[in-house]
Scaffold this motif. Structure first.
Motif, PDB file in Angstrom:
ATOM      1  N   SER A 179       0.819  -1.216   0.000  1.00 18.14           N
ATOM      2  CA  SER A 179       0.000   0.000   0.000  1.00 18.14           C
ATOM      3  C   SER A 179       0.847   1.258   0.000  1.00 18.14           C
ATOM      4  N   MET A 180       2.091   1.169   0.503  1.00 17.09           N
ATOM      5  CA  MET A 180       2.911   2.368   0.577  1.00 17.09           C
ATOM      6  C   MET A 180       4.372   2.006   0.842  1.00 17.09           C
ATOM      7  N   ILE A 181       5.254   2.815   0.270  1.00 13.74           N
ATOM      8  CA  ILE A 181       6.677   2.765   0.581  1.00 13.74           C
ATOM      9  C   ILE A 181       7.072   4.117   1.142  1.00 13.74           C
ATOM     10  N   ILE A 182       7.754   4.091   2.277  1.00 18.21           N
ATOM     11  CA  ILE A 182       8.302   5.305   2.888  1.00 18.21           C
ATOM     12  C   ILE A 182       9.816   5.147   2.918  1.00 18.21           C
ATOM     13  N   GLN A 183      10.521   6.125   2.411  1.00 17.04           N
ATOM     14  CA  GLN A 183      11.976   6.091   2.446  1.00 17.04           C
ATOM     15  C   GLN A 183      12.483   7.246   3.304  1.00 17.04           C
ATOM     16  N   VAL A 184      13.474   6.961   4.147  1.00 16.02           N
ATOM     17  CA  VAL A 184      14.056   7.975   5.038  1.00 16.02           C
ATOM     18  C   VAL A 184      15.503   8.195   4.629  1.00 16.02           C
ATOM     19  N   THR A 185      15.866   9.450   4.411  1.00 16.91           N
ATOM     20  CA  THR A 185      17.220   9.769   3.965  1.00 16.91           C
ATOM     21  C   THR A 185      17.806  10.905   4.785  1.00 16.91           C
ATOM     22  N   ASP A 186      19.120  11.002   4.795  1.00 13.73           N
ATOM     23  CA  ASP A 186      19.819  12.154   5.365  1.00 13.73           C
ATOM     24  C   ASP A 186      19.954  13.226   4.286  1.00 13.73           C
ATOM     25  N   ILE A 187      19.765  14.494   4.679  1.00 12.70           N
ATOM     26  CA  ILE A 187      19.915  15.587   3.715  1.00 12.70           C
ATOM     27  C   ILE A 187      21.390  15.878   3.440  1.00 12.70           C
ATOM     28  N   ASP A 188      22.245  15.761   4.452  1.00 13.82           N
ATOM     29  CA  ASP A 188      23.696  15.944   4.276  1.00 13.82           C
ATOM     30  C   ASP A 188      24.077  17.328   3.755  1.00 13.82           C
ATOM     31  N   GLY A 189      23.213  18.319   3.987  1.00 13.13           N
ATOM     32  CA  GLY A 189      23.563  19.676   3.578  1.00 13.13           C
ATOM     33  C   GLY A 189      23.614  19.903   2.080  1.00 13.13           C
ATOM     34  N   VAL A 190      22.924  19.078   1.297  1.00 11.05           N
ATOM     35  CA  VAL A 190      23.108  19.151  -0.156  1.00 11.05           C
ATOM     36  C   VAL A 190      22.433  20.358  -0.799  1.00 11.05           C
ATOM     37  N   TYR A 191      21.525  21.022  -0.081  1.00 15.97           N
ATOM     38  CA  TYR A 191      20.841  22.171  -0.673  1.00 15.97           C
ATOM     39  C   TYR A 191      21.573  23.490  -0.462  1.00 15.97           C
ATOM     40  N   ILE A 192      22.681  23.490   0.264  1.00 13.23           N
ATOM     41  CA  ILE A 192      23.397  24.744   0.498  1.00 13.23           C
ATOM     42  C   ILE A 192      24.078  25.238  -0.779  1.00 13.23           C
ATOM     43  N   GLU A 193      24.328  26.551  -0.820  1.00 14.07           N
ATOM     44  CA  GLU A 193      25.064  27.127  -1.935  1.00 14.07           C
ATOM     45  C   GLU A 193      26.508  26.613  -1.923  1.00 14.07           C
ATOM     46  N   GLU A 194      27.121  26.580  -3.089  1.00 11.48           N
ATOM     47  CA  GLU A 194      28.489  26.066  -3.174  1.00 11.48           C
ATOM     48  C   GLU A 194      29.465  26.914  -2.371  1.00 11.48           C
TER      49      GLU A 194
END
Length: 232
Positions: free
Chosen positions: A73-88
């Motif tokens: 009925s559903m799959i839930i995935q949990v991940t670490d963000i690891d700061g990937v959205y920050i500016e370079e």
């Protein structure tokens, strides 16, 4: 084909598995829920991410447990963000750093080569995360939950905990808390609002993607409760 409907939760490592299990254990007794540990970060791979996750579901769940897509009925995935959205420009070089270090202002690395590597990783992971926020895997409802920077950052304000200490630290912490206390400690880091689960989920991702100059302690993991209940 099974007569039961299953919910599968995909996590990256053993400490994530322990914590997720601790906050949903009562629901697991009432529902057909299983937690799968992928032991790694699928989102940093150079791949067609939807196919990669679909292949994981097929080979590690459907084939092994003799299930069809409609049995889930559903799959839930949990991940670490690891700061990937920050500016370079928030990836800073510090010769005293051994390889990589996360902090609230950004990421410190040891040299230019490592900066280029992390900048490339961030772009790759963002390009894999974003299309999975609102999608299905095969024909199965799919939700992507996150911890920022990682689970240990949330719980201990320690984003750089050594790998061999993570499981022991989380396990000891879980034993010292009730299920409700574990959920309550996440509440200050739920940086989103919404009238229903769908709006909260959307807003949680809008919030974390907008954090371009820092790495906040943030999560939408508590949404896992209402997501599971929505399928019961």
């Amino acid at each position: 084909m099974s007569n039961k409907k299953f919910i599968y939760i995909i996590v990256e490592g053993d400490s994530d598995e322990s914590y997720v299990y601790a906050i949903i254990d009562e629901l697991m007794e009432l529902n057909n829920i299983d937690i799968m540990v992928v032991r790694g970060d699928l989102f940093t791979q150079n791949c067609k991410i939807k196919n990669t996750i679909g292949n994981f579901v097929k080979t590690k769940i459907l084939d092994i447990y003799n299930l069809e897509e409609e049995d889930i009925s559903m799959i839930i995935q949990v991940t670490d963000i690891d700061g990937v959205y920050i500016e370079e420009d928030c990836i800073l070089i510090d010769s005293e750093v051994e390889r990589i270090e996360y902090n609230s202002q950004g990421i410190k690395v040891c040299d230019e080569n490592k900066k280029a590597e992390i900048a490339s990783r961030n772009k790759r992971k963002v390009s894999n995360l974003n299309p999975m926020i609102n999608t299905k895997v095969m024909k199965i409802d799919y939700y992507l939950l996150y911890n920022s920077c990682n689970l240990e950052h949330l719980i201990f304000n320690e984003a750089n905990l050594e790998a061999d200490k993570k499981v022991d630290s989380i396990d000891k912490h879980i034993l010292s808390k009730t299920r409700q206390e574990l959920l309550d400690e996440l509440e200050p880091f739920c940086l989103y609002e919404g009238e229903d689960i769908a709006e909260q989920y959307r807003n949680s991702w809008t919030t974390i993607k907008s954090e371009r100059q820092c790495i906040p302690r943030a999560t939408n993991l508590p949404l896992i409760i209402d997501l599971i209940l929505s399928k019961t």
